[in-house]
Scaffold this motif. Sequence first.
Motif, mmCIF file in Angstrom:
data_model
loop_
_atom_site.group_PDB
_atom_site.id
_atom_site.type_symbol
_atom_site.label_atom_id
_atom_site.label_comp_id
_atom_site.label_asym_id
_atom_site.label_seq_id
_atom_site.Cartn_x
_atom_site.Cartn_y
_atom_site.Cartn_z
ATOM 1 N N MET A 1 0.820 -1.230 0.000
ATOM 2 C CA MET A 1 0.000 0.000 0.000
ATOM 3 C C MET A 1 0.842 1.264 0.000
ATOM 4 S SD MET A 1 -3.142 -1.057 0.018
ATOM 5 C CE MET A 1 -4.110 0.345 0.602
ATOM 6 N N GLY A 2 2.148 1.108 0.112
ATOM 7 C CA GLY A 2 3.012 2.290 0.127
ATOM 8 C C GLY A 2 4.390 1.872 0.564
ATOM 9 N N ALA A 3 5.352 2.755 0.371
ATOM 10 C CA ALA A 3 6.732 2.427 0.751
ATOM 11 C C ALA A 3 7.522 3.709 0.935
ATOM 12 C CB ALA A 3 7.388 1.569 -0.336
ATOM 13 N N ILE A 4 8.606 3.566 1.708
ATOM 14 C CA ILE A 4 9.532 4.684 1.864
ATOM 15 C C ILE A 4 10.962 4.176 1.665
ATOM 16 C CG2 ILE A 4 8.058 6.027 3.444
ATOM 17 C CD1 ILE A 4 10.765 4.644 5.222
ATOM 18 N N SER A 5 11.830 5.090 1.267
ATOM 19 C CA SER A 5 13.252 4.768 1.101
ATOM 20 C C SER A 5 14.050 6.040 1.349
ATOM 21 C CB SER A 5 13.523 4.267 -0.320
ATOM 22 O OG SER A 5 14.914 4.087 -0.531
ATOM 23 N N PRO A 6 15.162 6.039 2.070
ATOM 24 C CA PRO A 6 15.735 4.888 2.755
ATOM 25 C C PRO A 6 14.986 4.605 4.050
ATOM 26 C CG PRO A 6 17.041 6.836 3.260
ATOM 27 C CD PRO A 6 15.973 7.274 2.287
ATOM 28 N N VAL B 1 2.714 6.342 -2.150
ATOM 29 C CA VAL B 1 1.430 5.926 -1.572
ATOM 30 C C VAL B 1 0.595 5.350 -2.711
ATOM 31 C CG1 VAL B 1 -0.660 6.653 -0.350
ATOM 32 C CG2 VAL B 1 1.544 7.733 0.191
ATOM 33 N N MET B 2 0.062 4.149 -2.482
ATOM 34 C CA MET B 2 -0.704 3.452 -3.510
ATOM 35 C C MET B 2 -2.197 3.731 -3.318
ATOM 36 S SD MET B 2 -0.259 1.342 -6.088
ATOM 37 C CE MET B 2 1.264 0.406 -5.991
ATOM 38 N N THR B 3 -2.838 4.204 -4.375
ATOM 39 C CA THR B 3 -4.301 4.310 -4.324
ATOM 40 C C THR B 3 -4.862 2.990 -4.844
ATOM 41 O OG1 THR B 3 -4.293 5.318 -6.515
ATOM 42 C CG2 THR B 3 -4.354 6.816 -4.633
ATOM 43 N N VAL B 4 -5.913 2.517 -4.189
ATOM 44 C CA VAL B 4 -6.470 1.210 -4.566
ATOM 45 C C VAL B 4 -7.983 1.312 -4.755
ATOM 46 C CG1 VAL B 4 -4.631 0.022 -3.284
ATOM 47 C CG2 VAL B 4 -6.863 0.331 -2.190
ATOM 48 N N SER B 5 -8.546 0.287 -5.392
ATOM 49 C CA SER B 5 -9.992 0.223 -5.623
ATOM 50 C C SER B 5 -10.693 -0.172 -4.334
ATOM 51 C CB SER B 5 -10.302 -0.850 -6.670
ATOM 52 O OG SER B 5 -9.654 -0.573 -7.878
ATOM 53 N N GLY B 6 -11.808 0.474 -4.013
ATOM 54 C CA GLY B 6 -12.595 0.123 -2.831
ATOM 55 C C GLY B 6 -12.946 -1.360 -2.879
#
Length: 423
Positions: free
Chosen positions: A234-239, A337-342
Motif C-alpha cells: 500500500m506504500g513504501a519509503i526509502s531509505p 502511496v498506492m491508491t487502490v480500488s474500494g
Amino acid sequence: MNILILGSGGREHTFAWKLAQSPKLNRLFVAPGNAGTASLAQNIPVGVNDFNGIKGIVLSNKIDMVVVGPEDPLVNGVHDFFLNDPELKDIPVIGPQKAAANLEGSKEFAKQFMQRHTIPTAAYQSFTVQQLESGLAFLETLSPPYVLKADGLAAGKGVVILNDLEKAKQELTSMLKEAKFGAASRTVVIEEFLSGIELSVFVLTDGKNFKVLPTAKDYKRIGEGDIGLNTGGMGAISPVPFAEKAFMDKVLDRIVKPTVEGLKIDNLPYKGFIFIGLIMVGNDPYVIEYNVRMGDPETEVVLPRIKNDLVEIFQAVADQTLDTVDLQIDDRSASTVMTVSGGYPETYDKGYEIFGLEDVTDSLTFHAGTKLENGKVVTSGGRVMAFTSFGISFQDALAKSYESINKICFDRMNYRKDIGFDL
Ligand code: AMP
Ligand code: GLY
C-alpha cells in the motif's frame, strides 16, 4: 537499444520511466503494460508467461534486451527459454534462470540455501503429507506464534501465522491434506517466529559482482496501523531510517555477500535483482524471504533515487561488468502511496475513470491497475496508481504524495493515510 519490459504494474511503469530517460534507449516496449507505460512505450498485449508470444515480439521488433518485472515468468523459466532458443540465446534477459528463481519459487529451497551458506534466518523444518504426523508433533514442541508457509508461489497468501496450537494443527492439515494452496502447499515449511521490525534490501548482481541498492520499507496490510488483509503493498519509503551503517554492515557481511557467493558456489547463474526481505531482531538482521525481482511498490521509491543511467546499469549486468559502475544515489528520501480500488484486496469493481491527473505536479505518478478506454484512463485492477515524492525526510516526501492524491479521484478510491506510522 530496443528494450522489452515484461509486466503491467507500478514496478514496470517505474522501470519504463527510468529506462526512457536514457540516451542509449531507442525503442521501448512493455508486454502487456498499462495506461502509464503506454505514455512512454509501446504496449503489446502478450502475457508474461506466453513465451512464444514474447519470442514473436522480440524478433519482430529487434529487441536487444528483456527486463522481467514479476516472478512468475522467472520461476517458469523465461530466461532459460531464451538461452535454449538459437534465435534468442544472445539477447540478454535481466532476471535469473529458473534454478536460482527457486529462491522465491520454493521456500524449502530458500531455507536449504540459507542453511548451506550459514545465512541467518528462522529455524525451520518442512513436511509433506506423508510426514503430517511428524509435522503435528513438531508444532507441539514449539511455542506460539506458529508460522506455516506453503512452499510454492501462492500469490502472497501462503504464509499463515497463528497463536493457537489447535488452529495451527488444523491449518497444517488443511494445507497438506486438502491442498489449501493447491500444489504450492504440497510441502509446508514450519518456522520459528521472529519478532522485530521488517525492511527490504535490494541487490543487483551480474553473477560475479553486485551492487546494494537503496533500502525500502513497504506496508502490506490494507488497514491503517497494519491491520486487516495482506495486499501487494500500500506504500513504501526509502531509505529506511533505522537501517544505519552498523546494521547495514552486518547485512552486507552476513547476508548479501554469502548470498551472492552461495549462488556462485551452487552454480546458480544469476543476472538480476535479489530482493531480500529482512527482519531486525535486536540489532541483528535475519532473512524472512528472498524474491528474485524488485518489489512493488518498493521499486517506485528505489529506482527514482538511483541517479545512474539504468540502460548502462543493465548492460553492465549483461556483460558482467557491474564492478565498473559507480552507483550514485540521491540522498533525499522518497515515499510512495498506492491508491487502490474500494474492496481490494477482496472483490472490487473496475472501469472507473480517474480524474485530475493533469493537476499532479509535485509527485511522480506510476500506474499499476489502469488502462486506456476511449482515450480515458480508467481503473483496471486492485492497486491502481502510486504517487511518489521526494523530501528531506520521508515525512516531508509523504506530505507531498498525500497532497497529490488530494488532487485526483475515482469512484471508491482508497489509500492508507499512515504510511511510515511505525518509524
Ligand atoms: P513471506 O511471504 O515469507 O515474506 O512472509 C509474509 C510475512 O509473514 C512477512 O512479511 C512477515 O511479516 C511474516 N513472517 C514470515 N516469516 C516469519 C517469521 N519466521 N517470523 C515472524 N514473521 C514472519
Ligand atoms: N511489496 C512486496 C512485494 O513486491 O513482494
